[in-house]
Scaffold this motif. Structure first.
Motif, PDB file in Angstrom:
ATOM      1  N   SER A  39       0.831  -1.200   0.000  1.00  0.00           N
ATOM      2  CA  SER A  39       0.000   0.000   0.000  1.00  0.00           C
ATOM      3  C   SER A  39       0.868   1.253   0.000  1.00  0.00           C
ATOM      4  O   SER A  39       2.001   1.255   0.482  1.00  0.00           O
ATOM      5  CB  SER A  39      -0.909   0.017   1.234  1.00  0.00           C
ATOM      6  OG  SER A  39      -1.745  -1.116   1.251  1.00  0.00           O
ATOM      7  N   LEU A  40       0.303   2.320  -0.559  1.00  0.00           N
ATOM      8  CA  LEU A  40       0.981   3.608  -0.523  1.00  0.00           C
ATOM      9  C   LEU A  40       0.972   4.155   0.894  1.00  0.00           C
ATOM     10  O   LEU A  40       0.022   3.953   1.643  1.00  0.00           O
ATOM     11  CB  LEU A  40       0.277   4.607  -1.453  1.00  0.00           C
ATOM     12  CG  LEU A  40       0.306   4.338  -2.956  1.00  0.00           C
ATOM     13  CD1 LEU A  40      -0.527   5.391  -3.683  1.00  0.00           C
ATOM     14  CD2 LEU A  40       1.724   4.348  -3.493  1.00  0.00           C
ATOM     15  N   THR A  41       2.028   4.857   1.243  1.00  0.00           N
ATOM     16  CA  THR A  41       2.021   5.553   2.524  1.00  0.00           C
ATOM     17  C   THR A  41       1.118   6.781   2.396  1.00  0.00           C
ATOM     18  O   THR A  41       0.745   7.184   1.290  1.00  0.00           O
ATOM     19  CB  THR A  41       3.434   6.002   2.918  1.00  0.00           C
ATOM     20  OG1 THR A  41       3.904   6.970   1.960  1.00  0.00           O
ATOM     21  CG2 THR A  41       4.394   4.816   2.945  1.00  0.00           C
ATOM     22  N   ARG A  42       0.772   7.381   3.530  1.00  0.00           N
ATOM     23  CA  ARG A  42      -0.084   8.578   3.503  1.00  0.00           C
ATOM     24  C   ARG A  42       0.582   9.700   2.712  1.00  0.00           C
ATOM     25  O   ARG A  42      -0.064  10.373   1.906  1.00  0.00           O
ATOM     26  CB  ARG A  42      -0.376   9.037   4.937  1.00  0.00           C
ATOM     27  CG  ARG A  42      -1.350  10.206   5.018  1.00  0.00           C
ATOM     28  CD  ARG A  42      -1.688  10.512   6.474  1.00  0.00           C
ATOM     29  NE  ARG A  42      -2.680  11.572   6.560  1.00  0.00           N
ATOM     30  CZ  ARG A  42      -2.381  12.870   6.560  1.00  0.00           C
ATOM     31  NH1 ARG A  42      -1.109  13.263   6.472  1.00  0.00           N
ATOM     32  NH2 ARG A  42      -3.339  13.773   6.645  1.00  0.00           N
ATOM     33  N   ALA A  43       1.883   9.871   2.901  1.00  0.00           N
ATOM     34  CA  ALA A  43       2.609  10.923   2.186  1.00  0.00           C
ATOM     35  C   ALA A  43       2.618  10.661   0.683  1.00  0.00           C
ATOM     36  O   ALA A  43       2.441  11.575  -0.130  1.00  0.00           O
ATOM     37  CB  ALA A  43       4.038  11.025   2.716  1.00  0.00           C
ATOM     38  N   GLU A  44       2.813   9.407   0.309  1.00  0.00           N
ATOM     39  CA  GLU A  44       2.833   9.052  -1.116  1.00  0.00           C
ATOM     40  C   GLU A  44       1.466   9.278  -1.747  1.00  0.00           C
ATOM     41  O   GLU A  44       1.367   9.763  -2.885  1.00  0.00           O
ATOM     42  CB  GLU A  44       3.262   7.594  -1.286  1.00  0.00           C
ATOM     43  CG  GLU A  44       4.722   7.342  -0.976  1.00  0.00           C
ATOM     44  CD  GLU A  44       5.069   5.873  -0.962  1.00  0.00           C
ATOM     45  OE1 GLU A  44       6.251   5.544  -1.164  1.00  0.00           O
ATOM     46  OE2 GLU A  44       4.159   5.034  -0.740  1.00  0.00           O
ATOM     47  N   ALA A  45       0.400   8.930  -1.003  1.00  0.00           N
ATOM     48  CA  ALA A  45      -0.960   9.115  -1.518  1.00  0.00           C
ATOM     49  C   ALA A  45      -1.256  10.599  -1.727  1.00  0.00           C
ATOM     50  O   ALA A  45      -1.846  10.990  -2.744  1.00  0.00           O
ATOM     51  CB  ALA A  45      -1.972   8.497  -0.558  1.00  0.00           C
ATOM     52  N   ILE A  46      -0.839  11.438  -0.770  1.00  0.00           N
ATOM     53  CA  ILE A  46      -1.067  12.886  -0.888  1.00  0.00           C
ATOM     54  C   ILE A  46      -0.296  13.458  -2.075  1.00  0.00           C
ATOM     55  O   ILE A  46      -0.828  14.250  -2.862  1.00  0.00           O
ATOM     56  CB  ILE A  46      -0.661  13.594   0.417  1.00  0.00           C
ATOM     57  CG1 ILE A  46      -1.636  13.214   1.540  1.00  0.00           C
ATOM     58  CG2 ILE A  46      -0.648  15.107   0.222  1.00  0.00           C
ATOM     59  CD1 ILE A  46      -1.237  13.756   2.896  1.00  0.00           C
ATOM     60  N   ASP A  47       0.962  13.034  -2.229  1.00  0.00           N
ATOM     61  CA  ASP A  47       1.774  13.509  -3.356  1.00  0.00           C
ATOM     62  C   ASP A  47       1.149  13.111  -4.685  1.00  0.00           C
ATOM     63  O   ASP A  47       1.114  13.902  -5.637  1.00  0.00           O
ATOM     64  CB  ASP A  47       3.191  12.932  -3.262  1.00  0.00           C
ATOM     65  CG  ASP A  47       4.006  13.558  -2.141  1.00  0.00           C
ATOM     66  OD1 ASP A  47       3.609  14.639  -1.662  1.00  0.00           O
ATOM     67  OD2 ASP A  47       5.031  12.968  -1.754  1.00  0.00           O
TER      68      ASP A  47
ATOM     69  N   ASN B  46     -10.218   6.331  -4.239  1.00  0.00           N
ATOM     70  CA  ASN B  46      -9.571   6.610  -2.962  1.00  0.00           C
ATOM     71  C   ASN B  46     -10.441   7.397  -1.983  1.00  0.00           C
ATOM     72  O   ASN B  46     -10.397   7.141  -0.777  1.00  0.00           O
ATOM     73  CB  ASN B  46      -8.267   7.374  -3.201  1.00  0.00           C
ATOM     74  CG  ASN B  46      -7.202   6.513  -3.844  1.00  0.00           C
ATOM     75  OD1 ASN B  46      -6.484   5.801  -3.159  1.00  0.00           O
ATOM     76  ND2 ASN B  46      -7.098   6.566  -5.156  1.00  0.00           N
TER      77      ASN B  46
END
Length: 211
Positions: free
Chosen positions: A134-142, A168
């Motif tokens: 899964s993507l991290t929260r930071a990666e998802a926001i970016d 998402n």
């Protein structure tokens, strides 16, 4: 009608071939060393439990009794919660059932065994675990910010941005997103008409910021 599985003039199962040797021949059809090891243990445990050594002994077991023996063996492998009676090792039990089923199918094709005694077995439900990282929260926001930055460049970019949002933010299923059309999105009312499994629809309301 004979009480035996195989007519007396059937040669393949009437010869004194060791079941252990047949198991080894069967295992040559499997590619995974882990599968070979597990299936060997499961099959030998079953036939040792039945005290069968040769194929001609297997041929003398009535099919109805074989079904009972198979199901009894499967049930004996279940570890149940004493309070809920729920099976705690469903994957292990299913694997043992699959091993027996695969072996009997092999007997059917190679040794003219009549039919599979475990064909009606209903596998236990198991939890499906994803191997996808899964993507991290930071990666998802970016990623969302990147998509938002280009979504006005073309209709295709806007479509891709909406797909990411639907998956998402609104947690739509993939099949629900694939079924969406532009007409299903009402930008003036901030709503989405989603077609669900079974032909039903649901109306989702977005926030008033138009995001």
């Amino acid at each position: 009608m004979s009480n035996f599985l195989i007519p007396k003039n059937e040669i393949n199962l009437q010869t004194e071939i060791l079941i252990a040797d047949v198991i080894e021949d069967f295992l040559l059809t499997k590619n995974s060393s882990q599968t070979v090891r597990s299936y060997r243990n499961d099959l030998l445990s079953f036939f040792n439990r039945m005290e069968l050594i040769f194929l001609n002994e297997l041929a003398q077991v009535q099919f109805s009794l074989m079904v009972d023996h198979v199901m009894s063996f499967i049930r004996s492998q279940e570890k149940k919660d004493p309070f809920t009676d729920k099976v705690k090792n469903p994957s292990t039990v299913n694997r043992k059932a699959y091993a027996l089923s695969s072996f009997f199918n092999y007997l059917i094709h190679v040794y003219n065994y009549p039919k599979n005694p475990i064909k009606q077995f209903q596998p236990h439900k198991t939890e499906k675990k994803s191997n996808t990282t899964s993507l991290t929260r930071a990666e998802a926001i970016d990623f969302l910010q990147y998509m938002q930055g280009k979504h006005r460049k073309s209709e295709a970019d806007f479509r891709d941005y909406l797909i990411i949002i639907f998956l998402n933010i609104f947690a739509l299923r993939r099949a629900e997103v694939v079924g969406l059309k532009w007409d299903d999105i009402n930008f003036s009312k901030n709503s989405i008409n989603v077609y669900q499994k079974g032909g039903t629809t649901k109306l989702l309301l977005t926030d008033k910021r138009g995001n």
